[in-house]
Design an enzyme around this catalytic site. Structure first.
Site, PDB file in Angstrom:
ATOM      1  N   HIS A 153      16.504  44.284 -41.029  1.00 28.19           N
ATOM      2  CA  HIS A 153      15.560  43.369 -41.003  1.00 28.19           C
ATOM      3  C   HIS A 153      15.189  42.804 -42.218  1.00 28.19           C
ATOM      4  CE1 HIS A 153      15.642  44.274 -36.645  1.00 28.19           C
ATOM      5  NE2 HIS A 153      15.943  42.913 -36.612  1.00 28.19           N
TER       6      HIS A 153
ATOM      7  N   GLU B  79      23.696  44.497 -27.403  1.00 25.72           N
ATOM      8  CA  GLU B  79      23.459  45.059 -28.669  1.00 25.72           C
ATOM      9  C   GLU B  79      23.888  46.601 -28.677  1.00 25.72           C
ATOM     10  OE1 GLU B  79      19.916  43.132 -30.761  1.00 25.72           O
ATOM     11  OE2 GLU B  79      19.067  43.489 -29.035  1.00 25.72           O
TER      12      GLU B  79
ATOM     13  N   ASP C  31      22.790  45.045 -34.303  1.00 24.95           N
ATOM     14  CA  ASP C  31      22.567  46.460 -33.637  1.00 24.95           C
ATOM     15  C   ASP C  31      23.687  46.983 -32.987  1.00 24.95           C
ATOM     16  OD1 ASP C  31      19.668  47.231 -34.027  1.00 24.95           O
ATOM     17  OD2 ASP C  31      19.090  45.233 -33.029  1.00 24.95           O
TER      18      ASP C  31
ATOM     19  N   CYS D  30      24.799  36.403 -32.023  1.00 27.81           N
ATOM     20  CA  CYS D  30      23.623  35.604 -33.052  1.00 27.81           C
ATOM     21  C   CYS D  30      23.334  36.596 -33.950  1.00 27.81           C
ATOM     22  CB  CYS D  30      22.337  35.616 -32.123  1.00 27.81           C
ATOM     23  SG  CYS D  30      21.727  37.064 -31.149  1.00 27.81           S
TER      24      CYS D  30
HETATM   25  C1  PEP Z   1      21.263  41.680 -33.832  1.00 26.89           C
HETATM   26  O1  PEP Z   1      20.883  43.081 -33.519  1.00 26.89           O
HETATM   27  O2  PEP Z   1      22.122  41.493 -34.033  1.00 26.89           O
HETATM   28  C2  PEP Z   1      20.158  40.936 -33.669  1.00 26.89           C
HETATM   29  C3  PEP Z   1      20.461  39.412 -33.728  1.00 26.89           C
HETATM   30  O3  PEP Z   1      19.119  41.105 -33.608  1.00 26.89           O
HETATM   31  P1  PEP Z   1      17.958  41.649 -34.610  1.00 26.89           P
HETATM   32  O4  PEP Z   1      18.692  41.560 -36.054  1.00 26.89           O
HETATM   33  O5  PEP Z   1      16.820  40.894 -35.073  1.00 26.89           O
HETATM   34  O6  PEP Z   1      17.912  43.050 -34.183  1.00 26.89           O
HETATM   35 MG    MG Z   2      18.865  43.340 -32.653  1.00 27.67          MG
END
Ligand code: PEP
Ligand code: MG
Length: 572
Positions: A192, A433, A457, A504
């Site tokens: 993140h 995920e 994820d 996403c």
């Molecule tokens: C992901 O895991 O791809 C996602 C979009 O969520 P985050 O990156 O916030 O875990």
């Molecule tokens: Mg995620």
């Protein structure tokens, strides 16, 4: 002396500027001796930093916004009291004089003494005040670092932040600033911290390992975020070469802007939706500028970070409503809380053995139904003010879906009882995920209104690699056949079930992956706003009838190297 360091580039572009060393909660402070004839100057430097922080705290006290929590004034006055106490404002001066050390080190030593005194106290309230001491010391340290011999540093754009490690909560604070670049010692490519660094739209590099130790405050740096290279103290020739490269990069960026208002479709006329990922309501300005036609992922948990209390229903409602209204009827997908793992819950002590596999995202929300219910009510209330969709992170079983849908129904029933308006048909979707969810996509799609693949994820859990751990970053492979199979399977099953499907995760914003995803049948991508135009450019140049058979061939390959080669051919 000039030297070069290599890390993982997580946000492209070139920055040239001066190093500014930053640290987060675990204070990293340099220790060096100050020559006798410079001690008086060092004491003045310390006094100046104390005065600077005093003025800063007084200013904050005098300008507390009416919406701020009631206890803010009390906390700020307490911080002023701590700062003005001789134990912080006078004792470190003596340490500088007696030990002949730098101001930061004197302050750090005194902080350690005070912290151990507080820790020895019986009274719980007083014991906890050690956190306030640390926070005040951090402010003074930052003032010391920012007011070192900074004659050459003129503005934030010229500063390159150099940190050992920063939490997502730390990075979100940088959104208020306009630094030139961002480099850290640790961090995986889709941690993140890296995602947020990317969202600052400045060149960023992680996993440099020794940057914080080897780079000194105010040293001249070149950061090449595309190649993952940092050049410390470059010579004149290297500097002028990089200045040219920097100009070329800027020209390319400007050129891309020409397609901002072009309709997004492939050569054969297939329309594609490009949506944006955001972390805070204030990000929507950047979304509008990017040409995105909606928000495909609002990571709502960022409203919960950097604070001691939780936002209540009203505060959340106002935040969601402002985004819904700001997007003027365009789709806004609000993801419910994804706390846990690398985004710790307020007050949580990090003793969990493996937080990425622990009480995270929907698991945490189902364990704390009151918190989840409050958020659901807030999102549903906002649904009246725009085109709001609810997205649930990290679902892995049918029983979770049953429980969460029942909580959504309860939240709706309570709003009806309170006679509060909301959009009855607010879609509820799930993030794919974990591999278990990808393999269950068809069944999940029957129960939910839409799906969204969180590839960050999904890759992490498929390959058993902690995305925040740079020691295994080399194993993080978005082209691993198992990953591509799971993504393709999910897209196919959602399409078969007739439910909208998007990606996403970071894969959606990587233009080298656009064609293969289109070939798999994906028509909706959500990414950081800065990536929209490069992905759009790729879509505009894609002929689906020729891309699809190559995508199918890619899915039959068994090793990443061959996949990489065929995708390169697909993108050529
Ligand atoms: C992901 O895991 O791809 C996602 C979009 O969520 P985050 O990156 O916030 O875990
Ligand atoms: Mg995620």
């Amino acid at each position: 002396m000039s030297f070069t360091m290599h890390g993982i580039g997580v946000s492209g572009g070139i920055a040239i500027g001066y190093a500014h060393l930053v640290s987060h909660a675990t204070l990293e402070v340099a220790h060096y001796n100050v020559p006798r004839n410079k001690i008086a100057e060092e004491v003045v430097r310390f006094d100046t930093a104390i005065s600077h922080v005093r003025a800063e705290l007084e200013m904050l006290c005098a300008n507390i916004p009416p919406s701020a929590p009631g206890e803010l004034a009390a906390i700020l006055s307490m911080h002023l009291m701590i700062l003005n106490d001789s134990s912080l404002s006078i004792v470190p001066r003596r340490i500088i004089e007696n030990q002949g050390c730098n101001a930061e080190w004197a302050l750090k030593q005194q902080m350690d003494t005070l912290v151990s005194q507080f820790e020895g106290m019986d009274d719980t309230y007083l014991r906890e005040r050690k956190t306030d001491v640390v926070q005040v010391v951090e402010r003074v340290l930052k003032a010391l670092m920012g007011h070192g011999d900074g004659a050459s540093v003129s503005s934030e754009e010229n500063l390159i932040l150099v940190a050992h490690d920063l939490s997502p909560a730390d990075v979100i604070l940088f959104k208020r600033h306009h630094f030139g670049a961002f480099i850290t010692d640790v961090g995986g490519v889709t941690s993140h911290t890296a995602i947020l660094a990317r969202s600052l739209s400045i060149p960023s590099i992680v996993a440099l390992h020794h940057a914080r130790r080897l780079i000194r405050e105010n040293e001249l740096l070149i950061v090449d975020g595309t190649q993952g290279v940092v050049i410390v103290n470059p010579d004149k020739q290297v500097l002028s070469e990089y200045k040219l490269l920097q100009e070329a990069w800027e020209i390319e960026k400007q050129k891309l802007k020409r397609i901002k208002t072009t309709r997004t479709a492939t050569i054969d006329g297939t329309p594609v939706d490009l949506h944006a990922n955001i972390e805070l309501p204030s990000d929507i300005e950047q979304v509008r500028e990017s040409g995105a036609t909606g928000i495909g992922l609002f990571r709502s948990e960022f409203l919960f970070l950097n604070r001691d209390n939780l936002p209540d229903e009203e505060e959340q409602f106002q935040a969601y409503r402002s985004v819904a209204e700001g997007m003027r009827g365009r789709k806004v997908v609000i993801r419910t809380l994804d706390l846990g793992a690398d985004k710790p819950i307020a007050g949580e002590v990090r003793t969990i053995v493996n937080p990425a596999l622990g009480l995270r995202a929907i698991r945490y929300c189902l364990a704390e139904p009151a918190l989840f219910y409050t958020q659901l009510r807030a999102i549903l209330r906002a649904s009246k003010f725009g085109n709001v969709w609810i997205l649930i992170p990290m679902i892995s079983s049918m029983s979770e879906i049953t429980q969460l849908l029942s909580l959504v129904e309860q939240a709706k029933a309570s709003l009806r009882e309170d006679r509060i308006m909301f959009h009855e048909k607010t879609p509820v979707g799930g993030m794919i995920e974990v591999p278990a969810a990808a393999l269950s996509a068809y069944a999940f799609a029957q129960k939910l209104d839409f799906l969204s693949i969180g590839t960050n994820d999904l890759i992490s859990y498929t390959l058993a690699i902690d995305r925040a751990d740079d020691s295994v970053a080399n194993l993080y492979d978005q082209l691993h056949p198992a990953v591509l199979q799971l993504v393709a399977h999910t897209i196919k099953d959602a399409n078969r079930a007739g439910k909208p499907i998007s990606v996403c995760g970071e894969m959606a914003g990587d233009a080298s992956m656009t064609r293969i995803l289109l070939g798999m049948g994906l028509r909706e991508f959500s990414m950081h706003p800065a990536n929209i135009l490069s992905v759009k450019q790729q879509i505009l140049k894609t002929d689906l009838p020729s891309a699809t058979p190559i995508a199918n061939r890619v899915l039959r390959l068994e090793d990443s190297q061959k996949i990489r080669a065929l995708i390169q051919k697909l993108n050529a």
